[in-house]
Design a protein around this motif. Structure first.
Motif, PDB file in Angstrom:
ATOM      1  N   SER A  49     -66.004 -52.917  32.219  1.00  0.00           N
ATOM      2  CA  SER A  49     -67.167 -53.791  32.392  1.00  0.00           C
ATOM      3  C   SER A  49     -66.915 -55.149  31.754  1.00  0.00           C
ATOM      4  CB  SER A  49     -68.420 -53.148  31.783  1.00  0.00           C
ATOM      5  OG  SER A  49     -68.279 -52.965  30.387  1.00  0.00           O
ATOM      6  N   TRP A  50     -67.541 -56.140  32.346  1.00  0.00           N
ATOM      7  CA  TRP A  50     -67.465 -57.516  31.851  1.00  0.00           C
ATOM      8  C   TRP A  50     -68.883 -58.059  31.726  1.00  0.00           C
ATOM      9  CZ3 TRP A  50     -64.601 -55.418  35.708  1.00  0.00           C
ATOM     10  CH2 TRP A  50     -63.212 -55.350  35.521  1.00  0.00           C
ATOM     11  N   GLY A  51     -69.158 -58.794  30.660  1.00  0.00           N
ATOM     12  CA  GLY A  51     -70.492 -59.360  30.473  1.00  0.00           C
ATOM     13  C   GLY A  51     -71.108 -58.892  29.180  1.00  0.00           C
ATOM     14  N   ARG A  52     -72.407 -58.955  29.110  1.00  0.00           N
ATOM     15  CA  ARG A  52     -73.104 -58.619  27.877  1.00  0.00           C
ATOM     16  C   ARG A  52     -73.061 -57.114  27.646  1.00  0.00           C
ATOM     17  NH1 ARG A  52     -75.925 -62.451  25.526  1.00  0.00           N
ATOM     18  NH2 ARG A  52     -77.351 -60.982  24.523  1.00  0.00           N
ATOM     19  N   ALA A  53     -72.750 -56.769  26.421  1.00  0.00           N
ATOM     20  CA  ALA A  53     -72.670 -55.369  26.035  1.00  0.00           C
ATOM     21  C   ALA A  53     -73.046 -55.237  24.585  1.00  0.00           C
ATOM     22  CB  ALA A  53     -71.272 -54.811  26.277  1.00  0.00           C
ATOM     23  N   ALA A  54     -73.559 -54.095  24.206  1.00  0.00           N
ATOM     24  CA  ALA A  54     -73.969 -53.841  22.822  1.00  0.00           C
ATOM     25  C   ALA A  54     -72.760 -53.496  21.977  1.00  0.00           C
ATOM     26  CB  ALA A  54     -74.991 -52.723  22.779  1.00  0.00           C
ATOM     27  N   SER A  55     -72.710 -54.117  20.786  1.00  0.00           N
ATOM     28  CA  SER A  55     -71.601 -53.847  19.870  1.00  0.00           C
ATOM     29  C   SER A  55     -71.853 -52.535  19.152  1.00  0.00           C
ATOM     30  CB  SER A  55     -71.469 -54.979  18.847  1.00  0.00           C
ATOM     31  OG  SER A  55     -70.529 -54.627  17.846  1.00  0.00           O
ATOM     32  N   PRO A  56     -70.884 -51.667  19.046  1.00  0.00           N
ATOM     33  CA  PRO A  56     -71.075 -50.416  18.324  1.00  0.00           C
ATOM     34  C   PRO A  56     -71.195 -50.602  16.823  1.00  0.00           C
ATOM     35  CG  PRO A  56     -68.794 -50.653  18.989  1.00  0.00           C
ATOM     36  CD  PRO A  56     -69.529 -51.803  19.607  1.00  0.00           C
ATOM     37  N   VAL A  57     -70.921 -51.848  16.308  1.00  0.00           N
ATOM     38  CA  VAL A  57     -70.979 -52.104  14.859  1.00  0.00           C
ATOM     39  C   VAL A  57     -72.399 -52.432  14.418  1.00  0.00           C
ATOM     40  CG1 VAL A  57     -70.092 -53.518  12.973  1.00  0.00           C
ATOM     41  CG2 VAL A  57     -68.577 -52.873  14.874  1.00  0.00           C
ATOM     42  N   ASP A  58     -72.979 -53.496  15.008  1.00  0.00           N
ATOM     43  CA  ASP A  58     -74.318 -53.917  14.594  1.00  0.00           C
ATOM     44  C   ASP A  58     -75.343 -53.875  15.725  1.00  0.00           C
ATOM     45  OD1 ASP A  58     -73.344 -55.888  16.170  1.00  0.00           O
ATOM     46  OD2 ASP A  58     -73.388 -57.465  14.639  1.00  0.00           O
ATOM     47  N   ASN A  59     -74.967 -53.298  16.878  1.00  0.00           N
ATOM     48  CA  ASN A  59     -75.863 -53.135  18.018  1.00  0.00           C
ATOM     49  C   ASN A  59     -76.347 -54.477  18.575  1.00  0.00           C
ATOM     50  OD1 ASN A  59     -77.030 -51.366  19.859  1.00  0.00           O
ATOM     51  ND2 ASN A  59     -79.011 -51.393  18.807  1.00  0.00           N
ATOM     52  N   SER A  60     -75.574 -55.548  18.313  1.00  0.00           N
ATOM     53  CA  SER A  60     -75.927 -56.846  18.877  1.00  0.00           C
ATOM     54  C   SER A  60     -75.257 -57.001  20.247  1.00  0.00           C
ATOM     55  CB  SER A  60     -75.475 -57.961  17.925  1.00  0.00           C
ATOM     56  OG  SER A  60     -74.062 -57.943  17.777  1.00  0.00           O
ATOM     57  N   TYR A  61     -75.804 -57.892  21.054  1.00  0.00           N
ATOM     58  CA  TYR A  61     -75.292 -58.106  22.398  1.00  0.00           C
ATOM     59  C   TYR A  61     -74.486 -59.385  22.460  1.00  0.00           C
ATOM     60  CZ  TYR A  61     -78.086 -54.315  24.322  1.00  0.00           C
ATOM     61  OH  TYR A  61     -78.607 -53.090  24.610  1.00  0.00           O
ATOM     62  N   ASN A 108     -71.214 -61.457  25.130  1.00  0.00           N
ATOM     63  CA  ASN A 108     -70.352 -61.415  26.303  1.00  0.00           C
ATOM     64  C   ASN A 108     -68.962 -60.939  25.903  1.00  0.00           C
ATOM     65  OD1 ASN A 108     -72.304 -62.363  28.110  1.00  0.00           O
ATOM     66  ND2 ASN A 108     -71.889 -64.495  27.544  1.00  0.00           N
ATOM     67  N   THR A 109     -68.552 -59.827  26.453  1.00  0.00           N
ATOM     68  CA  THR A 109     -67.252 -59.257  26.082  1.00  0.00           C
ATOM     69  C   THR A 109     -66.783 -58.297  27.165  1.00  0.00           C
ATOM     70  OG1 THR A 109     -66.041 -58.074  24.355  1.00  0.00           O
ATOM     71  CG2 THR A 109     -68.270 -57.312  24.847  1.00  0.00           C
ATOM     72  N   ASN A 110     -65.563 -57.821  27.007  1.00  0.00           N
ATOM     73  CA  ASN A 110     -64.991 -56.813  27.908  1.00  0.00           C
ATOM     74  C   ASN A 110     -64.973 -55.461  27.211  1.00  0.00           C
ATOM     75  OD1 ASN A 110     -64.519 -58.934  29.652  1.00  0.00           O
ATOM     76  ND2 ASN A 110     -62.367 -59.178  29.029  1.00  0.00           N
ATOM     77  N   SER A 111     -65.289 -54.408  27.986  1.00  0.00           N
ATOM     78  CA  SER A 111     -65.283 -53.060  27.410  1.00  0.00           C
ATOM     79  C   SER A 111     -64.776 -52.060  28.433  1.00  0.00           C
ATOM     80  CB  SER A 111     -66.693 -52.666  26.939  1.00  0.00           C
ATOM     81  OG  SER A 111     -67.576 -52.617  28.050  1.00  0.00           O
ATOM     82  N   SER A 112     -64.361 -50.920  27.954  1.00  0.00           N
ATOM     83  CA  SER A 112     -63.919 -49.815  28.835  1.00  0.00           C
ATOM     84  C   SER A 112     -64.474 -48.502  28.303  1.00  0.00           C
ATOM     85  CB  SER A 112     -62.388 -49.759  28.909  1.00  0.00           C
ATOM     86  OG  SER A 112     -61.841 -49.396  27.661  1.00  0.00           O
ATOM     87  N   ASN A 113     -64.702 -47.596  29.218  1.00  0.00           N
ATOM     88  CA  ASN A 113     -65.306 -46.311  28.856  1.00  0.00           C
ATOM     89  C   ASN A 113     -64.607 -45.199  29.640  1.00  0.00           C
ATOM     90  OD1 ASN A 113     -66.978 -44.390  27.778  1.00  0.00           O
ATOM     91  ND2 ASN A 113     -68.678 -44.801  29.164  1.00  0.00           N
ATOM     92  N   THR A 114     -64.110 -44.195  28.955  1.00  0.00           N
ATOM     93  CA  THR A 114     -63.424 -43.054  29.575  1.00  0.00           C
ATOM     94  C   THR A 114     -64.239 -41.794  29.312  1.00  0.00           C
ATOM     95  OG1 THR A 114     -61.297 -44.121  29.141  1.00  0.00           O
ATOM     96  CG2 THR A 114     -61.260 -41.774  29.722  1.00  0.00           C
TER      97      THR A 114
END
Length: 444
Positions: free
Chosen positions: A80-92, A94-100
């Protein structure tokens, strides 16, 4: 069933394949039983019926294991690309993430309104019906083979009769030629005798052609590539007259064992299960579901735990019961039940019609056997009379008290009587085989 078919292929194919394996056209004589066994293996209609039975066997195996859990696994990889919640402080941001994701789940039917056991029972009955259809196809081809086989034997016997007539007329011609040399007969009588010889030769050619055509028909019925090298064995056809079993007694035996009746009865029995299967949709269904899953997540710019650590920490398990209660299905179930009941009535009529048809066939077979017996006895008497008449006419002709025309007429009557006796003999033999077939005896 597959093993039985392989055994049948081996047993029935040994003798005929021996003939095909010969490098030269060597004549091999087949018995009636060998012809039937070969046709059972190689006939296309029987092969199709065997495939239908095989399909029923596969369906039975499918329904047998319908109660086993349905197990499935899945794996998914998402980016995914775009806004995502950070697992550290739950802030949003724009970043890249992957989920398996990985998961394994199972579903076990606990109650289906007795649909599964009824489908299994119906599959067993359908297999029996398919095997009965297969047996009926074998019975039909056996009857056809026997009919063509006996016709071939009849044509072969008629060829012998024609050869005997040639020999007889040739002897008469030779006698007249000697008498002509002595001046004791006219050239016209010699010409008439020579004409009779040629006519008998023509009849022999025609009988030989009929015999070859009969062999061709039989070989085609056997699915042989060519009739060359194919011959039939002359069986023991000694006629022993015995009391014919009455039609009613034959029917009582045949109705319990004939494949056509059994197939119709099986399908009628299965119609009760079809109605129960249709009614099962009215009832609730209960199933058990269980499984486990895990995931691995990464985000750009954020330090993530290792793959193995996340897979272990994110592991989750679940178990649950699923109850489905039918409320309204637009009358689909009701109409399915009605359709199953109509089909049951149709199977009932088919069974009645099959029994009536069987009884008619037995009646016709019995009366045909009775008529052929009377015809055979009459033909024997007619042949005896024709032989006596011919001998008397021959003596009169040799003593100059009868004309050549009268002699030829007596000879033609003798030949006709011999032919009619052969036809009556094989017809009676075949009709008796049919009656034995309805008793459950093997055609051989």
């Amino acid at each position: 069933m597959r093993i039985r078919l392989i055994k049948l292929l081996v047993v029935a194919g040994v003798v005929p394949l021996t003939m095909q394996a010969q490098p030269e056209q060597k004549t091999v004589a087949w018995t009636l039983r060998q012809c039937i066994e070969y046709a059972i293996v190689h006939n296309i209609s029987i092969q199709q019926s065997a495939l239908t039975a095989r399909q029923s066997e596969i369906e039975l195996n499918t329904n047998k294991w319908a109660r086993l859990p349905e197990l499935s696994g899945s794996a998914a990889q998402n980016w995914s690309w775009g806004r995502a919640a950070s697992p550290v402080d739950n802030s949003y941001s724009n970043t890249n993430s992957s989920n398996t994701n990985f998961s394994v789940g199972a579903n076990v039917p606990l109650f289906t309104g007795f649909r599964i056991p009824n489908q299994y029972k119906l599959s067993q009955i359908n297999l029996k019906a398919a095997l009965a259809d297969l047996q009926k196809a074998k019975d039909d081809i056996s009857i056809n083979i026997a009919s063509n086989y006996l016709q071939t034997l009849l044509d072969k016997e008629l060829c012998k009769v024609a050869e005997e007539q040639i020999s007889l007329s040739q002897q008469q011609l030779d006698r007249l030629i000697r008498m002509e040399r002595l001046g004791k007969t006219s050239p016209a009588e010699v010409a008439e005798a020579r004409s009779t010889v040629e006519q008998n030769k023509l009849a022999a050619v025609q009988n030989d052609n009929s015999y070859k055509l009969a062999l061709l028909d039989l070989s085609q019925l056997l699915e042989l590539p060519t009739p060359e090298g194919f011959e039939v064995v002359q069986p023991e056809t000694a006629i022993v007259f015995s009391t014919l079993t009455p039609p009613d007694e034959l029917y009582q035996v045949a109705v319990k064992q004939k494949s056509s009746v059994l197939a119709a009865q099986y399908r009628l029995d299965g119609s009760d299960l079809s109605i129960k299967i249709a009614r099962a949709t009215y009832m609730p269904t209960l199933s058990l579901s269980l499984g486990l899953g895990t995931s691995y997540y990464t985000m750009k710019g954020v330090t993530s735990s290792s793959f193995g650590s996340q897979i272990n920490n994110n592991l989750n398990k679940y178990i649950g019961l699923n109850l489905s209660i039918p409320i309204f299905d637009r009358f689909v179930t009701r109409n399915n039940i009605r359709t199953a009941k109509v089909q049951q009535l149709n199977y009932s009529l088919q069974l009645d019609n099959t029994k009536k048809t069987l009884y008619k066939e037995i009646q016709q077979a019995w009366y045909n056997a009775l008529a052929s017996e009377n015809k055979y006895k009459s033909s024997m008497s007619a042949l005896d009379a024709a032989k006596e008449s011919f001998q008397l006419m021959r003596a009169k002709y040799e003593n100059g008290k009868a004309t050549a025309v009268e002699y030829n007429e007596a000879q033609v009557k003798l030949q006709k009587s011999e032919s009619e006796l052969l036809q009556a003999k094989y017809d009676y033999f075949f009709r008796c085989k049919i009656l034995d077939f309805y008793k459950g005896e093997e055609i051989k």
